[in-house]
Design a protein around this motif. Structure first.
Motif, short mmCIF file in Angstrom:
data_model
loop_
_atom_site.label_atom_id
_atom_site.label_comp_id
_atom_site.label_asym_id
_atom_site.label_seq_id
_atom_site.Cartn_x
_atom_site.Cartn_y
_atom_site.Cartn_z
N THR A 165 0.82 -1.21 0.00
CA THR A 165 0.00 0.00 0.00
C THR A 165 0.85 1.26 0.00
N ARG A 180 -8.91 0.52 2.16
CA ARG A 180 -8.53 1.92 2.42
C ARG A 180 -7.62 2.44 1.31
N PHE A 181 -6.72 1.58 0.87
CA PHE A 181 -5.79 1.92 -0.21
C PHE A 181 -6.58 2.21 -1.50
N ARG A 206 -9.74 3.09 -1.81
CA ARG A 206 -10.54 4.31 -1.68
C ARG A 206 -9.66 5.56 -1.77
N SER A 207 -8.44 5.45 -1.27
CA SER A 207 -7.51 6.59 -1.34
C SER A 207 -7.16 6.90 -2.79
N THR A 220 -8.39 13.02 0.51
CA THR A 220 -8.07 11.67 0.98
C THR A 220 -9.03 11.27 2.09
N PRO A 221 -9.60 10.07 2.04
CA PRO A 221 -10.49 9.63 3.13
C PRO A 221 -9.81 9.75 4.48
N GLY A 277 -7.58 7.07 5.13
CA GLY A 277 -6.87 6.66 3.92
C GLY A 277 -5.38 6.90 3.98
N TYR A 278 -4.74 6.70 2.83
CA TYR A 278 -3.29 6.85 2.71
C TYR A 278 -2.98 8.17 2.00
N PRO A 279 -2.29 9.08 2.67
CA PRO A 279 -1.91 10.35 2.02
C PRO A 279 -0.58 10.20 1.29
N ILE A 285 0.29 8.39 -3.95
CA ILE A 285 -1.11 8.02 -4.23
C ILE A 285 -1.60 8.77 -5.47
N ARG A 334 -8.44 -0.24 -6.51
CA ARG A 334 -7.59 -1.01 -5.58
C ARG A 334 -6.72 -2.00 -6.34
#
Length: 555
Positions: free
Chosen positions: A135, A178-179, A181-182, A192-193, A196-198, A202, A229
């Motif tokens: 991720t 999460r990845f 969705r980011s 970014t959610p 999520g991952y900033p 990304i 994803r």
């Protein structure tokens, strides 16, 4: 005359002496029972043995008197110049120059194979290390295990093991959603959610996914997340693999966690389902309050583990169990896990799992825990923001300096690297010191060729200078050192050995000429020293290769 040959010579002398005093006491003795060691003070000889001390009590004799008898008999062995007794019964052995010097030709003839041994022969090993989530980029937390894991693999393979380097890809679970969705949010230009991952990486992944799937936003919401994803996962995994290869770390298998949860052939049970059934058959699974448990406390765990919750969902322990059993199904009798400093709690859990699966937790599984590493002055990644990336470290310090430095210390000691030292081209920098010694052997070889010195003659009895004796003694140790480092899973022993060997070589270089002075003629001494020079270069090269470090011919 190498250490193994000396141990065999000792056995040949000891066995009849022991048998004469106590019939039957010599049965079962082997050369491996009498290893020789290099004395700290080389004035005491080339090799030392405590065999007389070990056996004297067993046969009821004075150890020093017994050592004297052994010394007298051993001195008659071809290749041994003298044998002395020291202290309460230590045996000091000095080889004649010809027997010691013959090693130089042995090494040159063996080439890259010198140092390989059969100490791990018959062991089928699965070595799992790094195992990062796909991720985000590889970071400093993975770097130490990448270097150490690969070096351990090289040592075990050099010692005769059958081994696979394996990377467990954590591509299942909530972090993957999460990845996804980011990445999807970045594709749509949304924030970014919250969970999520900033990071700029990304955004880079999002741009690549959008290029490949320009109509992604037209799909149903769930399909959008799944496609973002899976596409981004494949891209990020490719980046992880590329980072590792650039770091000179190769994996034989990238094992997907998803395969453990996927339905079996013809829609049958998944590997996780099968794992629960197999553990139940072993008698270590029980049901309580609707959940399924494994009685891991029977094998030293601090508590029993839930493998399936009452709502039917599997725990992460279930994937661990399925993965462990799968390794055995693939023929790996021994499993080694290399885990980070925050995974101490996994040790008892994994060993208990091995016991529940019917294996021996003390024999069939090994869990190594590494401590943290930091680099003075290292900057956070511009792409990820909150980590120090492996690629940035490699570009900054270089693969060789980084790999050598990470392998130079025991894994269980915290480590802080000093970039100022690692970037120096001086003897203060350990990797430069060793690589320079190797480059010097090639420079000597080039100068020898220009002066007409070749390896057409070999007179090992001429290698009688004290620096040659010391250098040959160190070269003899290499195969045993490789076997010992493999057994202990400690690559740092190779690094420290190489530094000692480089030091001995530099001292020899300062006083023993391979090329004649001025118009002096080329002699067999020059030719024989060229063999010793080339043998040292070969061992330095072989040792650096075990650490995944290059051996430059010019510096």
């Amino acid at each position: 005359m190498n250490p193994d040959a000396l141990s065999a010579a000792l056995l040949a002398v000891l066995a009849p002496l022991v048998e004469a005093r106590r019939p039957g006491a010599g049965d079962g003795l082997s050369a491996a029972d009498f290893p020789v060691e290099r004395p700290k003070n080389r004035d005491h000889g080339d090799w030392a043995s405590n065999a007389a001390l070990k056996l004297s009590k067993q046969i009821g004799v004075n150890p020093r008197e017994f050592a004297a008898e052994v010394a007298t008999a051993l001195a008659a062995t071809d290749g041994i110049a003298s044998v002395d007794v020291a202290g309460p019964g230590f045996i000091n052995i000095r080889l004649d120059a010809a027997a010691a010097g013959a090693l130089a030709k042995t090494i040159v003839d063996a080439g890259a194979a010198f140092g390989t041994n059969s100490s791990q022969e018959g062991n089928s090993i699965n070595l799992e290390f790094v195992s990062a989530n796909p991720t985000g980029p590889m970071h400093i937390g993975h770097t130490r295990w990448a270097a150490l894991g690969d070096a351990i693999a090289r040592l075990l393979l050099a010692s005769g093991a059958t081994l696979v380097r394996e990377f467990y890809v954590n591509d299942a679970g909530a972090q993957m959603d999460r990845f996804g969705r980011s990445v999807l949010a970045a594709i749509k230009g949304e924030p970014t959610p919250e969970d999520g991952y900033p990071g700029a990486y990304i955004d880079e992944l999002a741009a690549r996914v959008k290029d490949a799937e320009p109509n992604i936003a037209d799909l149903p919401d769930d399909d959008q997340v799944a496609l973002a994803r899976d596409r981004a996962y494949a891209l990020q995994l490719g980046e992880l693999q590329a980072s590792l290869e650039k770091f000179n770390v190769h994996f034989d298998v990238f094992f997907s966690e998803r395969t453990l949860h996927a339905a079996g052939a013809d829609g049958g049970p998944s590997l996780v389902d099968q794992a629960v059934d197999r553990l139940r058959e072993q008698g270590h699974v029980f049901d309580d309050q609707g959940a399924v448990w494994v009685r891991t406390t029977d094998f030293g765990d601090d508590k029993d583990r839930v493998i399936r919750r009452s709502n039917g969902e599997y725990t992460y322990f279930a994937a661990d169990a399925a993965y462990y059993l799968n390794k055995g199904d693939r023929g790996f009798a021994h499993k080694i896990y290399l885990l980070g400093a925050d995974h101490h709690g996994y040790v008892h859990r994994l060993k208990a799992l091995a016991g529940a699966a019917g294996d021996d937790p003390d024999k069939d599984i090994e869990v190594l825990i590494g401590q943290l590493v930091s680099v003075n002055g290292a900057r956070l990644s511009k792409r990820a923001g909150n980590i120090i990336e492996l690629d940035d470290l490699r570009d900054w310090l270089g693969t060789d300096a980084l790999r050598y430095s990470l392998a130079r210390y025991p894994a269980d000691s915290p480590l802080t690297l000093d970039p100022e030292i690692l970037q120096k081209r001086t003897n203060d920098n350990p990797v430069f010191y060793v690589q320079y010694a190797h480059a010097r052997t090639h420079n000597v070889g080039r100068n020898a060729a220009d002066s007409g010195v070749t390896r057409e003659a070999f007179a090992p009895e001429l290698l009688d200078h004290e620096t040659e004796s010391a250098l040959l003694g160190a070269l003899q140790e290499f195969p045993r050192l490789v076997a010992f480092a493999a057994e202990l899973r400690e690559p740092h022993r190779v690094a420290r050995y190489l530094e000692e060997l480089a030091s001995l070589y530099h001292r020899w270089y300062d006083v023993c000429r391979v090329t004649p002075l001025g118009d002096d003629p080329v002699t067999d001494l020059h030719r024989t020293r060229l063999w010793l020079n080339d043998a040292t270069g070969q061992v330095l090269r072989n040792g650096l290769d075990l650490l995944g470090v290059s051996a430059p011919e010019r510096m």
